[in-house]
Enzyme design. Structure first.
Site, PDB file in Angstrom:
ATOM      1  N   GLY A  86      -0.371  -7.510  -0.752  1.00 42.36           N
ATOM      2  CA  GLY A  86       0.758  -8.315  -0.273  1.00 42.36           C
ATOM      3  C   GLY A  86       1.969  -7.479   0.073  1.00 42.36           C
ATOM      4  N   GLY A  87       1.737  -6.255   0.476  1.00 46.76           N
ATOM      5  CA  GLY A  87       2.833  -5.362   0.849  1.00 46.76           C
ATOM      6  C   GLY A  87       3.725  -5.929   1.938  1.00 46.76           C
ATOM      7  N   GLU A  88       3.121  -6.725   2.854  1.00 43.81           N
ATOM      8  CA  GLU A  88       3.938  -7.265   3.944  1.00 43.81           C
ATOM      9  C   GLU A  88       4.908  -8.340   3.465  1.00 43.81           C
ATOM     10  OE1 GLU A  88      -0.155  -8.999   3.860  1.00 43.81           O
ATOM     11  OE2 GLU A  88       0.643  -6.987   4.018  1.00 43.81           O
TER      12      GLU A  88
ATOM     13  N   ASN B 172      -9.605   3.840   7.177  1.00 43.29           N
ATOM     14  CA  ASN B 172      -9.044   2.706   6.468  1.00 43.29           C
ATOM     15  C   ASN B 172      -9.768   2.554   5.134  1.00 43.29           C
ATOM     16  OD1 ASN B 172      -8.325  -0.391   6.103  1.00 43.29           O
ATOM     17  ND2 ASN B 172      -6.908   0.457   7.597  1.00 43.29           N
TER      18      ASN B 172
ATOM     19  N   TRP C 172     -15.949   0.629  10.488  1.00 42.45           N
ATOM     20  CA  TRP C 172     -15.256  -0.179   9.485  1.00 42.45           C
ATOM     21  C   TRP C 172     -16.190  -0.531   8.335  1.00 42.45           C
ATOM     22  CZ3 TRP C 172     -10.295  -0.280  11.045  1.00 42.45           C
ATOM     23  CH2 TRP C 172      -9.389  -0.901  10.193  1.00 42.45           C
TER      24      TRP C 172
ATOM     25  N   THR D  90      -7.583  -8.776  -2.502  1.00 45.35           N
ATOM     26  CA  THR D  90      -8.685  -8.563  -1.573  1.00 45.35           C
ATOM     27  C   THR D  90      -9.705  -7.598  -2.151  1.00 45.35           C
ATOM     28  OG1 THR D  90      -7.417  -6.775  -0.556  1.00 45.35           O
ATOM     29  CG2 THR D  90      -7.292  -8.931   0.495  1.00 45.35           C
TER      30      THR D  90
ATOM     31  N   ARG E   5     -13.550  -7.718  -1.131  1.00 49.34           N
ATOM     32  CA  ARG E   5     -14.383  -6.508  -1.067  1.00 49.34           C
ATOM     33  C   ARG E   5     -15.389  -6.387  -2.188  1.00 49.34           C
ATOM     34  NH1 ARG E   5      -9.443  -4.776   0.047  1.00 49.34           N
ATOM     35  NH2 ARG E   5      -8.989  -4.974   2.250  1.00 49.34           N
TER      36      ARG E   5
ATOM     37  N   TRP F 210      -9.074  -6.611   9.705  1.00 53.35           N
ATOM     38  CA  TRP F 210      -8.072  -6.105  10.621  1.00 53.35           C
ATOM     39  C   TRP F 210      -8.682  -5.778  11.988  1.00 53.35           C
ATOM     40  CZ3 TRP F 210      -4.090  -1.729   9.246  1.00 53.35           C
ATOM     41  CH2 TRP F 210      -3.011  -1.824  10.120  1.00 53.35           C
TER      42      TRP F 210
ATOM     43  N   ASN G  91       1.743   1.477   1.033  1.00 53.91           N
ATOM     44  CA  ASN G  91       3.012   1.876   1.650  1.00 53.91           C
ATOM     45  C   ASN G  91       4.212   1.181   1.028  1.00 53.91           C
ATOM     46  OD1 ASN G  91       1.415  -0.067   3.126  1.00 53.91           O
ATOM     47  ND2 ASN G  91       3.196  -0.374   4.396  1.00 53.91           N
TER      48      ASN G  91
ATOM     49  N   TRP H  15      -4.642  -2.289  -3.257  1.00 61.58           N
ATOM     50  CA  TRP H  15      -5.747  -3.134  -2.794  1.00 61.58           C
ATOM     51  C   TRP H  15      -6.987  -2.340  -2.394  1.00 61.58           C
ATOM     52  CZ3 TRP H  15      -6.863  -2.335   2.425  1.00 61.58           C
ATOM     53  CH2 TRP H  15      -5.859  -1.714   3.172  1.00 61.58           C
TER      54      TRP H  15
ATOM     55  N   ASP I 103       3.127   3.437   8.211  1.00 60.21           N
ATOM     56  CA  ASP I 103       2.180   2.492   7.638  1.00 60.21           C
ATOM     57  C   ASP I 103       0.910   3.150   7.138  1.00 60.21           C
ATOM     58  OD1 ASP I 103       2.903  -0.027   7.224  1.00 60.21           O
ATOM     59  OD2 ASP I 103       1.879  -0.918   8.910  1.00 60.21           O
TER      60      ASP I 103
END
Lengths: 618, 325
Positions: free
Chosen positions: A195-197, A420, A506, A179, A135, A570, A285, A267, A327
């Site tokens: 990297g939350g996932e 977002n 977006w 990012t 970004r 996304w 989250n 992020w 989320d």
């Protein structure tokens, strides 16, 4: 009697030196650069994050004559988020992975230097799965700061592109990636982590601008030593008052050791108040994803933060979505604006959250002033109780309460959020915030067999669909638009006007003194609307969908507007990954968004292009 | 970036009943017969193009058989399934199939994380119409990112207990639910961020005893079974509820070190799954070909799986609740 000229000069410059308070060069450098509207010197245009430009050469009367002046291909596919930095004669643009940086000469519109970091493919491929966007860059102290996907933060000589230093900000092996755009504050570079996932525990870190040495690091959760929360001095908002935090508030709302993989990544965008010396941002989250597995509020995920720029110590923190089940990442930008609320001018911060609420807080104390839905179809909570600061969750839309044996249908907003990461703009002239928004809801269906890293299990599929209701009233109206572009009064929490957009917006907007607001659309249009009424005044179709932010600057007396196009991220990942055939079963992995975005592929294809606009004539 | 799949803790009864629906099991050999079966076992998609003629299908099938390469999408480091050394059981099954077709196995390597299908099976080689690979050797039946073949094995999650750490008297997993409190406090069991094991722990009131681990790692030099093996050896955990093939891998590394107790599926908690192969939606003839190879080689496949200590259960007749194109 004549004084010799030389000594006069000398004397006045000494006086000038004595008159300025001692602040470090980097800070004064950046702040001074942002004060000149010819530049676009931070990702959000200024420390306040207003994305407002004092330029008025392009205005609501003449913007209809706008035209492309020149364009530049980045040579990279995938999603192009963020926007150009403009410092004097030079424009700096960046790309998603492989994170190439170009310095472009405005005089010749050619490349002065380019830099592509070397990233180990083995290390980056596992983190590349998610269409790693970038970004944007930061400028300060004569350097360009690039936050690479593989977490390496690199300082480049702004003149030559030579690498000056690099520092490892995280460990990709633990799923850490980056990012977001860094921010230069005083003698430090501020950055976060994504990297939350992968269960990454979020933090904000400050590195020395000269050496890259770590100066401080404040985690989103954990013991006070990790969060840099000072019990008895750091505060939060509860029971209708600014309340001092007790010991270890970053672990007490977690079961056992779960805070160690607690999420709360950082992020998004950062802003800064030089007078208060505070950095503002939001945390994401909580991890793990399954809410039932992490009883409690999961503090301080989903929170807004104010940290001291020198030490990282928390001044105040406020949690928006305790115990997230949807989320609704809290990372969106926190905009600084001085506004009249209840007849009194307040130093405020304004934040539009994924959860659909627009928040206004006192940025000095963290007092909650306003929290209202900026899309009335939002239904997961009825309202935010201003006294406790807590959202009043509607049980019908709680995935956890319904999770046992039934679908949770029609939760609004969808996981993408009502808004977002695409940053808002704020015009001090109109006193309005301009929100690039999503207009989607989602269903959870606990039927699907999932397979992650070699273990099958029954998971839930998330399907997104148009909100199908009026943004102003929430009433169902059968509408199919997936986006809105909304003007908002943050002093009262009311929508002033809102335009429908076919797809999610977006792209971050920019508001100008010419009473024009610019933003991009997923089909690829750059649009200009009247700041007062929202009336569309101009549009131009760029080569690909726009998920980048529109920035404006001037060069040799002429105002320019520039944006990166290049679908991905996304919203466009189905397209970016070349799999969205438009058939109902070309399912996009880890998205669920594709159903709603399926028709997008007929409008736009991949490819990064930087397009610059101006008015005709010299 | 956030991710939109969420683990659901409990499986609705309805979903289970769809999994248990019947499927015809008569012997089939010809592509036409297989096709006829396909029609029975899949619902027509309303917008599906008219079915092509049988003759055309046979031709397409012959064309697939005539290809030089058997192109597999695989993780370069995911024992026991696949490795770059090609010593995983999915590698062995791919070799078996390729050999019978007179083809050579060609891999497109990519870590199996979020985006695996998107970046492999469904990703075209730059500037061409060819996909990077054509088959994923292991996906669960009913997986929705790909079309799935008939199931070729059925396994279950197991409770894997390190011997000699005070848990040797445990003979069924349910015993963990009724431990004296002091004993319960000493329990150290792995807890993944998603999966039925964690749901079971939660239902059993044992979340507090869970040591949290990520199912998915960002580390290209590590995978779940390797990580759990290390943690068990180090004594950071004494037990884990793990998918059978991964447990098999750990047992193979250190025989006689662990006790293996199968987890029992209940109405609201599913521990046993059928595994199939994944192909692109619409790649129908490839699916037909793979189904032929699976039925022809079932015994050889079982032999391979047994060698890798994969706990095998009979494959239940299952109807796929999927449209196929």
């Amino acid at each position: 009697m004549k004084k010799p000229l030389k000594s006069l000069l000398l004397a006045s410059s000494v006086a000038a030196l004595l008159a300025t308070p001692v602040i470090s060069s980097a800070n004064s450098g950046v702040e001074k650069l942002t004060k000149n509207p010819a530049n676009w010197a931070t990702a959000l245009g200024n420390y306040s994050g207003t994305r407002y430009s004092k330029l008025d050469q392009i205005n609501s009367k003449n913007v209809k004559n706008l035209q492309p002046a020149w364009s530049f291909s980045t040579g990279v596919l995938r999603g192009h988020e963020g926007g150009p930095l403009v410092i004097g004669d030079v424009i700096y643009i960046h790309t998603p992975f492989p994170n190439t940086v170009y310095a472009l000469d405005q005089a010749t519109r050619s490349v002065i230097w380019e830099y592509t970091p070397t990233m180990d493919a083995d290390v980056t491929i596992p983190v590349m799965c998610c269409d790693t966007v970038n970004r944007g860059l930061a400028y300060g102290d004569g350097k360009i700061f690039l936050q690479q996907s593989d977490t390496v933060l690199t300082a480049l000589d702004a003149k030559t592109g030579q690498r000056i230093w690099s520092v490892q900000n995280g460990d990709p092996k633990l799923g850490m990636t980056n990012t977001q755009a860094p921010l230069v504050v005083n003698d430090k570079v501020i950055t976060g982590i994504a990297g939350g996932e992968f269960g990454v525990r979020g933090f904000l870190a400050a590195y020395d601008i000269k050496t890259g040495e770590l100066s401080w690091k404040g985690y989103s959760m954990g013991p006070d030593g990790d969060t840099l929360i000072k019990p008895g001095s750091s505060t939060t908002w509860e029971n209708g008052k600014v309340t001092k935090l007790g010991k270890n508030s970053g672990t007490s709302s977690w079961e056992g050791d779960q805070w160690k993989i607690g999420g709360g990544t950082t992020w998004g965008w950062y802003s800064y108040d030089p007078d208060l010396n505070l950095i503002y941002y939001g945390s994401g989250n909580p991890s793990t994803w399954n809410p039932v597995q992490r009883p409690g509020d999961n503090k301080w995920s989903m929170s807004l933060w104010a940290r001291d720029a020198d030490t990282g110590e928390v001044k105040w923190v406020y949690q928006m979505t305790p115990h997230d089940e949807w989320d609704f990442d809290g990372i969106n930008e926190v905009v600084l604006a001085d506004q009249k609320i209840g007849g009194k001018t307040r130093k405020t911060v304004v934040h539009f959250d994924r959860n659909g609420f627009g928040y206004t807080l006192d940025r000095v104390t963290g007092e909650l002033l306003v929290a209202e839905k900026f899309d009335k179809t939002v239904n997961w909570a009825s309202h935010v109780d201003l006294k406790s600061g807590r959202p009043q969750v509607v049980s019908e839309f709680s995935t956890e309460q319904n999770g046992e044996d039934e679908n949770t249908e029609g939760v609004c907003p969808a996981a993408l959020g009502s808004k977002n990461q695409q940053p808002v703009s704020y015009s001090p002239k109109t006193k309005m915030f301009y929100i690039s928004a999503n207009h989607l809801c989602m269903d959870y269906e606990p039927f699907e067999v999932s397979y992650t890293a070699g273990q099958p299990y029954v998971g839930a599929t998330l399907t997104m669909m148009p909100a199908g209701g009026d943004v102003l009233t929430g009433k169902k109206d059968g509408s199919t638009n997936l986006g809105q572009f909304t003007a908002w009064d943050a002093t009262t929490g009311k929508i002033v006007w809102s335009n429908k957009e076919t797809f999610s917006v977006w792209s971050g907007s920019v508001a100008t003194a010419g009473d024009v607001v610019f933003y991009g659309t997923l089909e690829g249009y750059l649009k200009a609307v009247d700041a007062k009424t929202g009336k569309e005044l101009y549009k131009f179709k760029t080569p690909s969908g726009i998920i980048g932010n529109v920035n404006t600057w001037s060069y040799k007396g002429k105002q320019y507007v520039g944006v990166l196009s290049g679908i991905g991220g996304w919203a466009g990942i189905g397209i970016a990954a070349g799999l969205d055939s438009g058939e109902s079963d070309s399912n996009s992995e880890g998205l669920g968004a594709v159903g709603a975005y399926r028709s997008l592929s007929s409008f736009t294809k991949l490819g990064g292009v930087f397009t610059v606009f101006s008015l005709p004539g010299k | 970036m956030s991710f939109a799949k969420k683990t659901k803790l409990l499986l609705p009864a309805l979903a289970l009943s769809t999994l248990a629906a019947c499927q015809t099991t008569e012997k089939v050999n010809t592509p036409e017969q297989l096709n006829a079966l396909e029609k029975i076992s899949t619902t027509e998609h309303p917008s599906a193009p008219p079915k092509s003629s049988a003759a055309k299908d046979i031709k397409a099938l012959e064309k697939l058989k005539a290809e030089k390469k058997f192109r597999v999408c695989a993780d370069p480091l995911n024992p026991p399934y696949s490795t770059k050394k090609q010593d995983g059981y999915e590698n062995k099954i791919a070799e078996l199939f390729a050999k019978q077709l007179g083809q050579e196995v060609e891999y497109y390597w990519f870590p199996q994380r979020i985006g695996f299908v998107r970046n492999t099976l469904k990703s075209k080689i730059d500037n061409s119409e060819q996909y990077k690979c054509d088959v994923i050797m292991g996906v669960p039946a009913g997986f929705d990112f790909t079309a799935t073949t008939n199931s070729y094995y059925h396994s279950t999650y197991v409770l894997l207990i390190a011997k000699g750490r005070g848990w040797d008297n445990i003979t069924i997993p349910e015993q963990l639910r009724s431990l004296p409190l002091a004993k319960q406090d000493s329990l150290k069991i792995a807890m993944f961020d998603r999966g039925p094991g964690t749901a079971w722990l939660q239902n059993s009131g044992l979340l507090e005893q869970g040591v949290p681990y990520q199912t998915m790692t960002g580390d290209h030099e590590n995978n779940t079974s390797m990580m759990i093996a290390k943690e068990l050896q180090a004594g950071n955990i004494d037990m884990v509820i793990l998918w059978g093939p991964m447990a098999g891998h750990i047992i193979a590394q250190q025989p006689d070190t662990y006790k293996v107790l199968p987890m029992k599926s209940a109405l609201n908690m599913k521990f046993d799954y059928s595994m199939a192969m994944g192909v692109r939606y619409g790649d129908k003839q490839r699916k037909v070909l793979l189904n032929q190879l699976i039925s022809k080689n079932q015994l050889a496949i079982n032999k391979i799986l047994t060698k890798y200590h994969v706990p095998l259960l009979p494959i239940p007749a299952a109807k796929k609740h999927q449209d196929d194109d």
